[in-house]
Design an enzyme around this catalytic site. Structure first.
Site, PDB file in Angstrom:
ATOM      1  CG  ASN A  10      -1.721   1.224   1.411  1.00 21.42           C
ATOM      2  OD1 ASN A  10      -1.816   2.039   0.495  1.00 21.42           O
ATOM      3  ND2 ASN A  10      -2.326   1.385   2.582  1.00 21.42           N
ATOM      4  CE  LYS A  12       0.084   3.353   4.714  1.00 20.28           C
ATOM      5  NZ  LYS A  12       0.007   3.486   6.151  1.00 20.28           N
ATOM      6  CG  HIS A  95      -5.891   1.694   5.159  1.00 21.02           C
ATOM      7  ND1 HIS A  95      -5.434   2.652   6.023  1.00 21.02           N
ATOM      8  CD2 HIS A  95      -4.876   0.827   4.975  1.00 21.02           C
ATOM      9  CE1 HIS A  95      -4.177   2.372   6.348  1.00 21.02           C
ATOM     10  NE2 HIS A  95      -3.817   1.269   5.725  1.00 21.02           N
ATOM     11  CD  GLU A  97      -2.948   5.344   6.812  1.00 23.12           C
ATOM     12  OE1 GLU A  97      -2.959   5.431   5.579  1.00 23.12           O
ATOM     13  OE2 GLU A  97      -2.000   4.820   7.446  1.00 23.12           O
ATOM     14  CD  GLU A 169      -3.667  -2.796   7.411  1.00 20.77           C
ATOM     15  OE1 GLU A 169      -2.539  -3.010   6.974  1.00 20.77           O
ATOM     16  OE2 GLU A 169      -4.302  -1.759   7.179  1.00 20.77           O
ATOM     17  N   GLY A 175       2.158   2.109  10.751  1.00 16.35           N
ATOM     18  CA  GLY A 175       3.071   3.231  10.587  1.00 16.35           C
ATOM     19  C   GLY A 175       3.746   3.648  11.881  1.00 16.35           C
ATOM     20  CB  SER A 215       5.065  -1.875  12.155  1.00 16.07           C
ATOM     21  OG  SER A 215       4.595  -0.554  12.363  1.00 16.07           O
TER      22      SER A 215
HETATM   23  C1  PEP Z   1      -0.870  -0.034   6.042  1.00 18.31           C
HETATM   24  O1  PEP Z   1      -0.919   1.120   5.674  1.00 18.31           O
HETATM   25  O2  PEP Z   1      -1.778  -0.802   5.713  1.00 18.31           O
HETATM   26  C2  PEP Z   1       0.248  -0.452   6.875  1.00 18.31           C
HETATM   27  C3  PEP Z   1       0.201  -1.636   7.399  1.00 18.31           C
HETATM   28  O3  PEP Z   1       1.287   0.445   7.066  1.00 18.31           O
HETATM   29  P1  PEP Z   1       2.726   0.142   7.745  1.00 18.31           P
HETATM   30  O4  PEP Z   1       3.226  -1.154   7.144  1.00 18.31           O
HETATM   31  O5  PEP Z   1       3.569   1.310   7.392  1.00 18.31           O
HETATM   32  O6  PEP Z   1       2.485  -0.018   9.205  1.00 18.31           O
END
Ligand code: PEP
Length: 257
Positions: A10, A12, A95, A97, A169, A175, A215
């Site tokens: 992803n 973003k 997601h 976000e 998630e 992040g 992460s």
């Molecule tokens: C994500 O945006 O779905 C995500 C898991 O981000 P990160 O790997 O940076 O934590």
């Protein structure tokens, strides 16, 4: 049948079109052989240029969101058919976000409409679910997952199981550099699969790929993906560099091989 691991990047709101093309080419060229599915999800306006690079490769394309209506006066939105037209076959929906950070604050009703619209357009939805830190601290994790998964799948029949992807998630891990432990991920994934079995049937639940996101890095990917119900990863930050992303793909192969 064992589930084939899936690793989704992803991107973003990152990268220029040129950098995105460069990264897509490096991922396609460096992809290790083996039974793993890999997809990249650039921002909407980079879907066509990245699709050009990925054509003929084993790397699939995905979008980061989508609207549920097919056309009309929805300024700024992108329809399922428009996504499909780019060559994308995956679409990330719900997601965290979009649920928690961006002005739209998407709710489960809207996410469910999007899941159904994606399936109707022959796209594979990646339905994201996950608890906030406050919810985890209040021991509400499994209840939150129950609600988000059940609400996200209203009106979705078991025939869709093979085409559905769920991503667990935890919001506190996205992040932040702080990943769930393999045991925490497995507990959540096993819970999601039990819910899918209750919602449909055991066989359908076994067909659904459940990704972990939060992460993930090359260093922690193998242990996370070695968990029985973790079928791959949804990768944010570490998908922005070919080396780290390909390292995670290799870890998925090693964990599931
Ligand atoms: C994500 O945006 O779905 C995500 C898991 O981000 P990160 O790997 O940076 O934590």
């Amino acid at each position: 049948m064992p589930r084939r691991p899936l690793v989704v990047g992803n991107w973003k709101m990152n990268l220029s079109a040129a950098k995105g093309r460069e990264l897509a080419r490096a991922v396609a060229d460096g992809l290790p052989p083996g039974a793993v599915d890999v997809a990249l999800c650039p921002t909407f306006v980079h879907l066509f240029p990245v699709a050009d690079v990925l054509r003929g490769s084993r790397v699939r394309l995905g979008a980061q969101d989508m609207f549920f209506e097919s056309s009309g006066a929805y300024t700024g939105e992108v329809s399922p058919a428009m996504i499909a037209e780019t060559g994308a076959t995956f679409v990330i929906l719900g997601h965290s976000e979009r649920r928690h950070t961006i002005g739209h604050l998407e709710d489960d009703w809207m996410i469910n409409r999007k899941v159904r619209a994606a399936l109707a357009a022959h796209l594979t939805p990646i339905l994201c679910v996950g608890e906030t830190l406050a919810q985890r601290d209040a021991r509400q994790t499994l209840d939150v997952l129950t609600f988000q998964l059940t609400a996200g799948l209203v009106g979705v029949s078991a025939d869709a199981a093979e085409r559905l992807v769920v991503a667990y998630e935890p919001v506190w891990a996205i992040g932040t550099g702080r990943n769930a432990t393999p045991a925490q991920a497995q507990e959540a994934h096993a819970h999601l699969r039990r819910l899918l079995a209750d919602h449909w049937a055991a066989a359908a639940a076994q067909a659904v790929r459940i990704l972990y996101g939060g992460s993930v890095k090359p260093e922690n990917a193998r242990e996370l993906m070695a968990q029985a119900d973790v079928d791959g990863g949804l990768i944010g930050g570490a998908s922005l560099k070919a080396d780290s992303y390909l390292g995670i793909v290799s870890a998925a192969l090693a964990a599931k091989g």
